[in-house]
Design an enzyme around this catalytic site. Structure first.
Site, mmCIF file in Angstrom:
data_model
loop_
_atom_site.group_PDB
_atom_site.id
_atom_site.type_symbol
_atom_site.label_atom_id
_atom_site.label_comp_id
_atom_site.label_asym_id
_atom_site.label_seq_id
_atom_site.Cartn_x
_atom_site.Cartn_y
_atom_site.Cartn_z
ATOM 1 N N ASP A 32 9.680 -6.004 12.626
ATOM 2 C CA ASP A 32 8.669 -6.882 12.184
ATOM 3 C C ASP A 32 8.193 -7.637 13.462
ATOM 4 O O ASP A 32 9.116 -8.133 14.286
ATOM 5 C CB ASP A 32 9.039 -7.536 10.911
ATOM 6 C CG ASP A 32 7.756 -8.145 10.196
ATOM 7 O OD1 ASP A 32 6.483 -7.788 10.504
ATOM 8 O OD2 ASP A 32 8.090 -8.979 9.462
ATOM 9 N N GLY A 35 2.554 -8.151 15.516
ATOM 10 C CA GLY A 35 1.177 -8.649 15.597
ATOM 11 C C GLY A 35 1.432 -10.187 15.885
ATOM 12 O O GLY A 35 0.493 -10.535 16.724
ATOM 13 N N ARG A 36 2.269 -10.670 15.586
ATOM 14 C CA ARG A 36 2.705 -12.095 15.823
ATOM 15 C C ARG A 36 3.087 -12.318 17.275
ATOM 16 O O ARG A 36 2.338 -13.258 17.993
ATOM 17 C CB ARG A 36 3.656 -12.659 14.865
ATOM 18 C CG ARG A 36 3.662 -14.225 14.770
ATOM 19 C CD ARG A 36 4.412 -14.581 13.635
ATOM 20 N NE ARG A 36 4.724 -13.797 12.434
ATOM 21 C CZ ARG A 36 5.912 -13.785 11.889
ATOM 22 N NH1 ARG A 36 6.823 -14.397 12.274
ATOM 23 N NH2 ARG A 36 6.054 -12.727 10.958
ATOM 24 N N THR A 78 3.981 2.706 3.425
ATOM 25 C CA THR A 78 2.618 3.069 2.551
ATOM 26 C C THR A 78 1.621 1.844 2.280
ATOM 27 O O THR A 78 0.505 2.463 1.976
ATOM 28 C CB THR A 78 3.404 3.672 1.192
ATOM 29 O OG1 THR A 78 4.092 2.484 0.501
ATOM 30 C CG2 THR A 78 3.944 4.984 1.324
ATOM 31 N N GLU A 79 2.171 0.828 2.513
ATOM 32 C CA GLU A 79 1.330 -0.181 2.344
ATOM 33 C C GLU A 79 0.277 -0.442 3.546
ATOM 34 O O GLU A 79 -0.738 -1.249 3.566
ATOM 35 C CB GLU A 79 2.107 -1.594 2.034
ATOM 36 C CG GLU A 79 2.327 -1.818 0.691
ATOM 37 C CD GLU A 79 3.825 -0.695 0.423
ATOM 38 O OE1 GLU A 79 4.464 -0.772 1.374
ATOM 39 O OE2 GLU A 79 3.736 -0.052 -0.719
ATOM 40 N N ASN A 80 0.572 0.034 4.718
ATOM 41 C CA ASN A 80 -0.028 -0.426 6.061
ATOM 42 C C ASN A 80 -1.237 0.176 6.194
ATOM 43 O O ASN A 80 -1.878 -0.107 7.249
ATOM 44 C CB ASN A 80 1.197 0.124 7.283
ATOM 45 C CG ASN A 80 2.266 -0.773 7.444
ATOM 46 O OD1 ASN A 80 3.038 -0.471 7.954
ATOM 47 N ND2 ASN A 80 2.070 -1.862 6.796
ATOM 48 N N TRP A 81 -1.754 1.372 5.128
ATOM 49 C CA TRP A 81 -2.873 1.799 5.351
ATOM 50 C C TRP A 81 -4.134 0.718 4.844
ATOM 51 O O TRP A 81 -5.195 0.975 5.188
ATOM 52 C CB TRP A 81 -3.258 2.986 4.099
ATOM 53 C CG TRP A 81 -2.076 4.147 4.365
ATOM 54 C CD1 TRP A 81 -0.955 4.452 3.624
ATOM 55 C CD2 TRP A 81 -2.258 5.170 5.346
ATOM 56 N NE1 TRP A 81 -0.602 5.501 4.571
ATOM 57 C CE2 TRP A 81 -1.263 6.090 5.249
ATOM 58 C CE3 TRP A 81 -3.289 5.347 6.458
ATOM 59 C CZ2 TRP A 81 -1.144 6.967 6.256
ATOM 60 C CZ3 TRP A 81 -3.153 6.348 7.085
ATOM 61 C CH2 TRP A 81 -2.096 7.093 7.258
ATOM 62 N N SER A 208 10.835 -5.590 2.012
ATOM 63 C CA SER A 208 9.435 -4.887 1.744
ATOM 64 C C SER A 208 9.292 -3.651 1.443
ATOM 65 O O SER A 208 8.906 -2.849 2.307
ATOM 66 C CB SER A 208 8.685 -5.025 3.354
ATOM 67 O OG SER A 208 8.743 -6.580 3.547
#
Ligand code: V07
Length: 253
Positions: A32, A35-36, A78-81, A208
């Site tokens: 993780d 992006g940051r 699966t949430e990254n879509w 997560s």
């Protein structure tokens, strides 16, 4: 002894010590903070994802060097879509990009690549390059590099539950036979021992939707370091912390 030799000896000594203490068999990582990392530099998020790929390379090498047998990396959930379509498109090109650079090295190092997740839902270009790499490394006997791609733990558990229900209905499984082994054998991780250690970078203290069943007794290690900044030394630090903990599996020592 001169100073340079002293430090070289100290370095190799520490690593030898780390390996003698017994390295975890299976390490899982939530990578993780990409992006940051980019945002901090005024760069687009995708620049962080690409930088994160460099950490994948170095940590894979480090894990192999110290004798870890299974390394499981959470690359895409699966949430990254739900992310912006341009970001998803970019992410779906990373497996190919990674394999173009690294597949020969993986083969040379006897690493076996496996994908955890629903590969059928990936764009065909992603699916094809990944499956080709899985195929080309299938007979390797060294470290297993498990990449979670379009993976979600609840979806994995729901699929296992549905299989069990279908097996009970068809009569091939009785309710009494529903035990941990019945679940384990229907998970995407079937045949793979549970992680001994889970590392999450970037300061978030959550699982997560990653390996929820499999992490029942896993030691958890968190760091504020962002994934693109995560080095071999950080990785060894996590292993050392793991070695210092006593694991009891719910029993007494
Ligand atoms: C991705 C780089 C690492 C940080 C986390 C998000 C971005 C390596 C792969 C990969 C996937 C399959 C494979 C070999 C490598 C990857 C995605 C994202 C989607 F067979 N890094 N990486 N895949 N990131």
């Amino acid at each position: 002894m001169n100073l340079k030799n002293f430090f070289v000896r100290k370095e190799t000594g520490n690593l030898a010590e780390l390996m003698e203490e017994g390295v975890p068999y299976h390490v899982a990582v939530i990578m993780d903070g990409n992006g940051r990392w980019a945002k901090k530099r005024g760069l687009p998020r995708i620049a962080g994802h690409r930088a994160g790929m460099e950490s994948v390379k170095s940590i894979t090498r480090a894990a192999d060097e110290i004798g870890i047998r299974i390394l499981t990396l959470y690359a895409f959930s699966t949430e990254n879509w739900k992310r912006p379509v341009q970001e998803v498109d970019f992410l779906m090109r990373l497996p190919q990009e990674f394999l173009l650079m690294e597949l020969d090295t993986l083969i040379k190092k006897n690493v076996r690549l496996q994908i955890l997740g629903d590969v059928s839902a990936l764009p065909s270009h992603t699916r094809e390059s990944v499956l080709e790499a899985v195929d080309k490394t299938a007979s390797n006997t060294g470290m297993l590099l498990n990449i979670a791609l379009n993976y979600g733990s609840r979806a994995e558990l729901l699929a296992a539950i549905k299989q069990i229900a279908a097996d009970v209905r068809s009569g091939s499984l009785t309710i009494d036979q529903i035990n941990e082994e019945a679940v384990n054998s229907r998970l995407l991780t079937r045949g793979i021992p549970d992680p001994d250690l889970l590392i999450r970078t970037s300061g978030e203290l959550r699982l997560s939707n990653f390996l929820l069943w499999q992490c029942a007794y896993t030691e958890l290690w968190f760091t504020d370091v962002l994934w693109p900044d995560f080095t071999k030394e950080h990785f060894y630090e996590a292993i050392r912390a793991y070695q210092k903990r006593g694991r009891r599996f719910g029993g007494l020592k």
